[in-house]
Design a protein around this motif. Structure first.
Motif, PDB file in Angstrom:
ATOM      1  N   TRP A  21       0.825  -1.216   0.000  1.00  0.00           N
ATOM      2  CA  TRP A  21       0.000   0.000   0.000  1.00  0.00           C
ATOM      3  C   TRP A  21       0.854   1.257   0.000  1.00  0.00           C
ATOM      4  N   GLU A  22       1.953   1.237   0.734  1.00  0.00           N
ATOM      5  CA  GLU A  22       2.832   2.407   0.721  1.00  0.00           C
ATOM      6  C   GLU A  22       3.355   2.650  -0.690  1.00  0.00           C
TER       7      GLU A  22
ATOM      8  N   PRO B 155      -4.539   1.460 -17.530  1.00  0.00           N
ATOM      9  CA  PRO B 155      -3.421   1.896 -16.673  1.00  0.00           C
ATOM     10  C   PRO B 155      -3.710   1.889 -15.176  1.00  0.00           C
ATOM     11  N   LYS B 156      -4.866   2.377 -14.761  1.00  0.00           N
ATOM     12  CA  LYS B 156      -5.140   2.467 -13.325  1.00  0.00           C
ATOM     13  C   LYS B 156      -5.299   1.077 -12.704  1.00  0.00           C
ATOM     14  N   LEU B 157      -5.881   0.162 -13.442  1.00  0.00           N
ATOM     15  CA  LEU B 157      -6.018  -1.202 -12.949  1.00  0.00           C
ATOM     16  C   LEU B 157      -4.663  -1.908 -12.969  1.00  0.00           C
ATOM     17  N   ARG B 158      -3.865  -1.625 -13.981  1.00  0.00           N
ATOM     18  CA  ARG B 158      -2.537  -2.238 -14.077  1.00  0.00           C
ATOM     19  C   ARG B 158      -1.700  -1.876 -12.854  1.00  0.00           C
ATOM     20  N   ARG B 159      -1.815  -0.647 -12.374  1.00  0.00           N
ATOM     21  CA  ARG B 159      -1.043  -0.237 -11.198  1.00  0.00           C
ATOM     22  C   ARG B 159      -1.478  -1.004  -9.950  1.00  0.00           C
ATOM     23  N   VAL B 160      -2.771  -1.281  -9.827  1.00  0.00           N
ATOM     24  CA  VAL B 160      -3.264  -2.076  -8.692  1.00  0.00           C
ATOM     25  C   VAL B 160      -2.616  -3.455  -8.706  1.00  0.00           C
ATOM     26  N   PHE B 161      -2.645  -4.107  -9.872  1.00  0.00           N
ATOM     27  CA  PHE B 161      -2.054  -5.441  -9.988  1.00  0.00           C
ATOM     28  C   PHE B 161      -0.543  -5.405  -9.773  1.00  0.00           C
TER      29      PHE B 161
ATOM     30  N   LYS C  66      -5.047  -7.288  -4.339  1.00  0.00           N
ATOM     31  CA  LYS C  66      -5.947  -8.323  -4.860  1.00  0.00           C
ATOM     32  C   LYS C  66      -7.403  -7.931  -4.644  1.00  0.00           C
ATOM     33  N   PRO C  67      -7.993  -7.238  -5.610  1.00  0.00           N
ATOM     34  CA  PRO C  67      -9.407  -6.880  -5.462  1.00  0.00           C
ATOM     35  C   PRO C  67     -10.309  -8.102  -5.547  1.00  0.00           C
ATOM     36  N   ALA C  68     -11.451  -8.014  -4.857  1.00  0.00           N
ATOM     37  CA  ALA C  68     -12.493  -9.056  -4.885  1.00  0.00           C
ATOM     38  C   ALA C  68     -11.962 -10.397  -4.407  1.00  0.00           C
TER      39      ALA C  68
END
Length: 239
Positions: A11-12, A176-182, A187-189
């Motif tokens: 998260w950081e 792009p925004k989802l790629r950064r999460v991964f 791990k969503p959902a």
């Protein structure tokens, strides 16, 4: 108990690489799509004179909205970088922000002692938490609400995985925004549909009402459609 260093670092890292631009985080939707309708679902069950705590506040977009609906709003997040974003965005100081891990029981109890019983707003935190931490997150909600507060909890359901999969399989891969999460190992959902209400019940919380919704994101599919993730919401507290 506290979260692992790896989870905290994820998260950081995510928030350090996020700018102050509104909507850069995929979940940083305008409050008109999130906290505003959610507050309308909470208020029939809630004493509007109590303060509210935004658990997993991120950069504080929703917290600042909540500060206009309740006498005091406090946003907490596991990430120091997220709290720094939130404080910079809150130029007039309408809300309070502090770093807090929801699985740090003594820190949660200390904040509850300072605020007294309060309402909770929590959007999509359990599904992002490690399985071994989810019960502690539910107990943190119960600690904050005490006997007088109420909580609005909204979490992704399994159907959201299909939406995320479809987004990730676009012609150019994940947007792009989802790629950064991964990229940061988030791990969503990740929680089952049955797990969230079970955790709330195990924490001693009664479900007053619940319903289905979709959480609007700030990212879009290849065809230009806004990504909206199926979710279920709950208003909980102690009867």
């Amino acid at each position: 108990m506290d979260v692992s260093e790896e989870y905290r670092d994820a998260w950081e890292g995510y928030w350090r690489e996020t700018t102050d631009a509104p909507g850069e985080a995929i979940w940083d939707s305008d409050p008109s799509l999130t906290a505003e309708p959610h507050t309308e679902l909470l208020l029939p069950y809630a004493d509007s004179a109590l303060p509210i705590v935004d658990l997993g506040c991120g950069n504080g977009t929703q917290t600042r909205y909540l500060a206009g609906r309740f006498p005091k709003a406090v946003g907490v997040d596991i990430s120091h970088a997220a709290i720094e974003h939130a404080r910079r965005a809150d130029a007039t100081g309408v809300a309070e922000f502090r770093q807090l891990s929801l699985v740090d029981g003594p820190a949660v109890r200390e904040l509850h002692r300072r605020l007294g019983d309060c309402h909770v707003y929590m959007r999509a935190v359990i599904h992002q938490s490690r399985p071994q931490d989810r019960a502690a997150v539910a107990h943190a909600i119960a600690e904050f609400v005490g006997t007088r507060g109420r909580a609005f909890v909204v979490e992704l359901v399994s159907a959201s995985r299909d939406v995320l999969r479809r987004a990730a399989e676009g012609p150019d891969g994940p947007p792009p925004k989802l790629r950064r999460v991964f990229a940061h190992g988030l791990k969503p959902a990740d929680a089952s549909d049955e797990e969230v209400p079970a955790l709330l019940a195990e924490a001693g919380l009664d479900i007053f009402t619940s319903g289905e919704t979709a959480l609007a994101q700030t990212e879009y599919l290849a065809d230009g459609t806004r990504i909206e993730l199926p979710a279920r919401w709950f208003v909980v507290g102690r009867r």
